[in-house]
Design a protein around this motif. Sequence first.
Motif, PDB file in Angstrom:
ATOM      1  N   MET A   1       0.854  -1.178   0.000  1.00  0.00           N
ATOM      2  CA  MET A   1       0.000   0.000   0.000  1.00  0.00           C
ATOM      3  C   MET A   1       0.899   1.240   0.000  1.00  0.00           C
ATOM      4  SD  MET A   1      -3.080   0.607   2.560  1.00  0.00           S
ATOM      5  CE  MET A   1      -4.028   2.047   2.577  1.00  0.00           C
ATOM      6  N   PRO A   2       0.748   2.155  -0.943  1.00  0.00           N
ATOM      7  CA  PRO A   2       1.625   3.322  -1.004  1.00  0.00           C
ATOM      8  C   PRO A   2       1.340   4.321   0.106  1.00  0.00           C
ATOM      9  CG  PRO A   2      -0.071   3.484  -2.662  1.00  0.00           C
ATOM     10  CD  PRO A   2      -0.225   2.131  -2.017  1.00  0.00           C
ATOM     11  N   SER A   3       2.335   5.092   0.415  1.00  0.00           N
ATOM     12  CA  SER A   3       2.185   6.149   1.407  1.00  0.00           C
ATOM     13  C   SER A   3       1.210   7.200   0.909  1.00  0.00           C
ATOM     14  CB  SER A   3       3.549   6.797   1.649  1.00  0.00           C
ATOM     15  OG  SER A   3       3.398   8.034   2.288  1.00  0.00           O
ATOM     16  N   ILE A   4       0.418   7.733   1.812  1.00  0.00           N
ATOM     17  CA  ILE A   4      -0.488   8.823   1.456  1.00  0.00           C
ATOM     18  C   ILE A   4       0.318  10.027   0.988  1.00  0.00           C
ATOM     19  CG2 ILE A   4      -2.157  10.474   2.399  1.00  0.00           C
ATOM     20  CD1 ILE A   4      -3.141   8.204   4.226  1.00  0.00           C
ATOM     21  N   ALA A   5       1.500  10.234   1.586  1.00  0.00           N
ATOM     22  CA  ALA A   5       2.328  11.386   1.225  1.00  0.00           C
ATOM     23  C   ALA A   5       2.724  11.360  -0.238  1.00  0.00           C
ATOM     24  CB  ALA A   5       3.575  11.433   2.108  1.00  0.00           C
ATOM     25  N   PHE A   6       2.863  10.163  -0.809  1.00  0.00           N
ATOM     26  CA  PHE A   6       3.235  10.063  -2.210  1.00  0.00           C
ATOM     27  C   PHE A   6       2.017  10.023  -3.126  1.00  0.00           C
ATOM     28  CE2 PHE A   6       7.242   8.545  -0.405  1.00  0.00           C
ATOM     29  CZ  PHE A   6       8.107   9.350  -1.112  1.00  0.00           C
ATOM     30  N   GLY A   7       0.844   9.962  -2.559  1.00  0.00           N
ATOM     31  CA  GLY A   7      -0.378  10.033  -3.349  1.00  0.00           C
ATOM     32  C   GLY A   7      -0.526   8.932  -4.386  1.00  0.00           C
ATOM     33  N   GLY A   8       0.065   7.775  -4.166  1.00  0.00           N
ATOM     34  CA  GLY A   8      -0.067   6.673  -5.108  1.00  0.00           C
ATOM     35  C   GLY A   8       0.838   6.765  -6.311  1.00  0.00           C
ATOM     36  N   VAL A   9       1.765   7.705  -6.333  1.00  0.00           N
ATOM     37  CA  VAL A   9       2.657   7.866  -7.482  1.00  0.00           C
ATOM     38  C   VAL A   9       3.453   6.592  -7.733  1.00  0.00           C
ATOM     39  CG1 VAL A   9       4.634   9.163  -8.398  1.00  0.00           C
ATOM     40  CG2 VAL A   9       2.790  10.360  -7.230  1.00  0.00           C
ATOM     41  N   ALA A  10       3.773   5.852  -6.683  1.00  0.00           N
ATOM     42  CA  ALA A  10       4.562   4.632  -6.830  1.00  0.00           C
ATOM     43  C   ALA A  10       3.855   3.580  -7.677  1.00  0.00           C
ATOM     44  CB  ALA A  10       4.905   4.061  -5.460  1.00  0.00           C
ATOM     45  N   GLU A  11       2.535   3.649  -7.763  1.00  0.00           N
ATOM     46  CA  GLU A  11       1.781   2.653  -8.524  1.00  0.00           C
ATOM     47  C   GLU A  11       1.264   3.199  -9.853  1.00  0.00           C
ATOM     48  OE1 GLU A  11      -1.215   1.120  -5.941  1.00  0.00           O
ATOM     49  OE2 GLU A  11       0.237   0.264  -4.567  1.00  0.00           O
ATOM     50  N   LYS A  12       1.822   4.275 -10.329  1.00  0.00           N
ATOM     51  CA  LYS A  12       1.351   4.874 -11.578  1.00  0.00           C
ATOM     52  C   LYS A  12       1.769   4.016 -12.773  1.00  0.00           C
ATOM     53  CE  LYS A  12       5.381   7.662 -12.276  1.00  0.00           C
ATOM     54  NZ  LYS A  12       5.926   8.581 -13.155  1.00  0.00           N
ATOM     55  N   PRO A  13       1.036   4.075 -13.869  1.00  0.00           N
ATOM     56  CA  PRO A  13       1.412   3.335 -15.076  1.00  0.00           C
ATOM     57  C   PRO A  13       2.753   3.856 -15.609  1.00  0.00           C
ATOM     58  CG  PRO A  13      -0.832   4.175 -15.234  1.00  0.00           C
ATOM     59  CD  PRO A  13      -0.229   4.774 -14.012  1.00  0.00           C
ATOM     60  N   LEU A  14       3.494   2.986 -16.279  1.00  0.00           N
ATOM     61  CA  LEU A  14       4.812   3.356 -16.783  1.00  0.00           C
ATOM     62  C   LEU A  14       4.768   4.531 -17.760  1.00  0.00           C
ATOM     63  CD1 LEU A  14       6.411  -0.159 -17.317  1.00  0.00           C
ATOM     64  CD2 LEU A  14       6.861   1.479 -15.486  1.00  0.00           C
ATOM     65  N   ALA A  27      14.045  15.769  -0.477  1.00  0.00           N
ATOM     66  CA  ALA A  27      13.944  15.393   0.938  1.00  0.00           C
ATOM     67  C   ALA A  27      14.239  13.905   1.130  1.00  0.00           C
ATOM     68  CB  ALA A  27      12.556  15.730   1.481  1.00  0.00           C
ATOM     69  N   VAL A  28      13.752  13.090   0.229  1.00  0.00           N
ATOM     70  CA  VAL A  28      13.997  11.651   0.321  1.00  0.00           C
ATOM     71  C   VAL A  28      15.436  11.331  -0.065  1.00  0.00           C
ATOM     72  CG1 VAL A  28      13.359   9.394  -0.629  1.00  0.00           C
ATOM     73  CG2 VAL A  28      11.576  11.052  -0.029  1.00  0.00           C
ATOM     74  N   ARG A  39      10.956   1.963   4.174  1.00  0.00           N
ATOM     75  CA  ARG A  39       9.701   2.653   3.837  1.00  0.00           C
ATOM     76  C   ARG A  39       9.266   3.600   4.944  1.00  0.00           C
ATOM     77  NH1 ARG A  39       4.498   0.799   0.678  1.00  0.00           N
ATOM     78  NH2 ARG A  39       6.145   0.539  -0.816  1.00  0.00           N
ATOM     79  N   ALA A  40       9.432   3.212   6.195  1.00  0.00           N
ATOM     80  CA  ALA A  40       9.011   4.074   7.307  1.00  0.00           C
ATOM     81  C   ALA A  40       9.814   5.372   7.323  1.00  0.00           C
ATOM     82  CB  ALA A  40       9.164   3.339   8.635  1.00  0.00           C
ATOM     83  N   LYS A  41      11.099   5.295   7.056  1.00  0.00           N
ATOM     84  CA  LYS A  41      11.933   6.498   7.059  1.00  0.00           C
ATOM     85  C   LYS A  41      11.636   7.387   5.859  1.00  0.00           C
ATOM     86  CE  LYS A  41      15.457   4.550   9.973  1.00  0.00           C
ATOM     87  NZ  LYS A  41      16.845   4.160  10.142  1.00  0.00           N
ATOM     88  N   VAL A  42      11.358   6.772   4.722  1.00  0.00           N
ATOM     89  CA  VAL A  42      10.984   7.545   3.533  1.00  0.00           C
ATOM     90  C   VAL A  42       9.646   8.237   3.774  1.00  0.00           C
ATOM     91  CG1 VAL A  42      10.284   7.364   1.110  1.00  0.00           C
ATOM     92  CG2 VAL A  42      12.333   6.180   1.916  1.00  0.00           C
ATOM     93  N   ASN A  43       8.689   7.504   4.342  1.00  0.00           N
ATOM     94  CA  ASN A  43       7.389   8.103   4.640  1.00  0.00           C
ATOM     95  C   ASN A  43       7.529   9.250   5.630  1.00  0.00           C
ATOM     96  OD1 ASN A  43       6.077   6.373   2.921  1.00  0.00           O
ATOM     97  ND2 ASN A  43       5.365   5.005   4.527  1.00  0.00           N
ATOM     98  N   GLU A  44       8.402   9.081   6.629  1.00  0.00           N
ATOM     99  CA  GLU A  44       8.627  10.149   7.602  1.00  0.00           C
ATOM    100  C   GLU A  44       9.197  11.389   6.922  1.00  0.00           C
ATOM    101  OE1 GLU A  44      11.027  11.067  11.756  1.00  0.00           O
ATOM    102  OE2 GLU A  44      11.200   9.100  10.844  1.00  0.00           O
ATOM    103  N   ALA A  45      10.168  11.201   6.031  1.00  0.00           N
ATOM    104  CA  ALA A  45      10.742  12.333   5.300  1.00  0.00           C
ATOM    105  C   ALA A  45       9.669  13.022   4.462  1.00  0.00           C
ATOM    106  CB  ALA A  45      11.904  11.873   4.417  1.00  0.00           C
TER     107      ALA A  45
END
Length: 57
Positions: A1-14, A27-28, A39-45
């Motif tokens: 499940m992607p982080s809310i902070a990234f808004g689902g960008v990780a699962e976007k189509p290629l 920041a990341v 993932r927890a540290k990336v989400n925190e950033a």
Amino acid sequence: MPSIAFGGVAEKPLDSHETIPAELHRAVMELPEEDRRDRAKVNEAALLFSAKQTRQG
């Protein structure tokens, strides 16, 4: 499940042109390489970035 902070960008189509803000990427990427794999540290950033943007807002 992607982080809310990234808004689902990780699962976007290629072929999507959706991107994340450069400041969020920075920041990341400023995290040590080992932390960028945690993932927890990336989400925190990302959340700290989001909070900073909200305050400046």
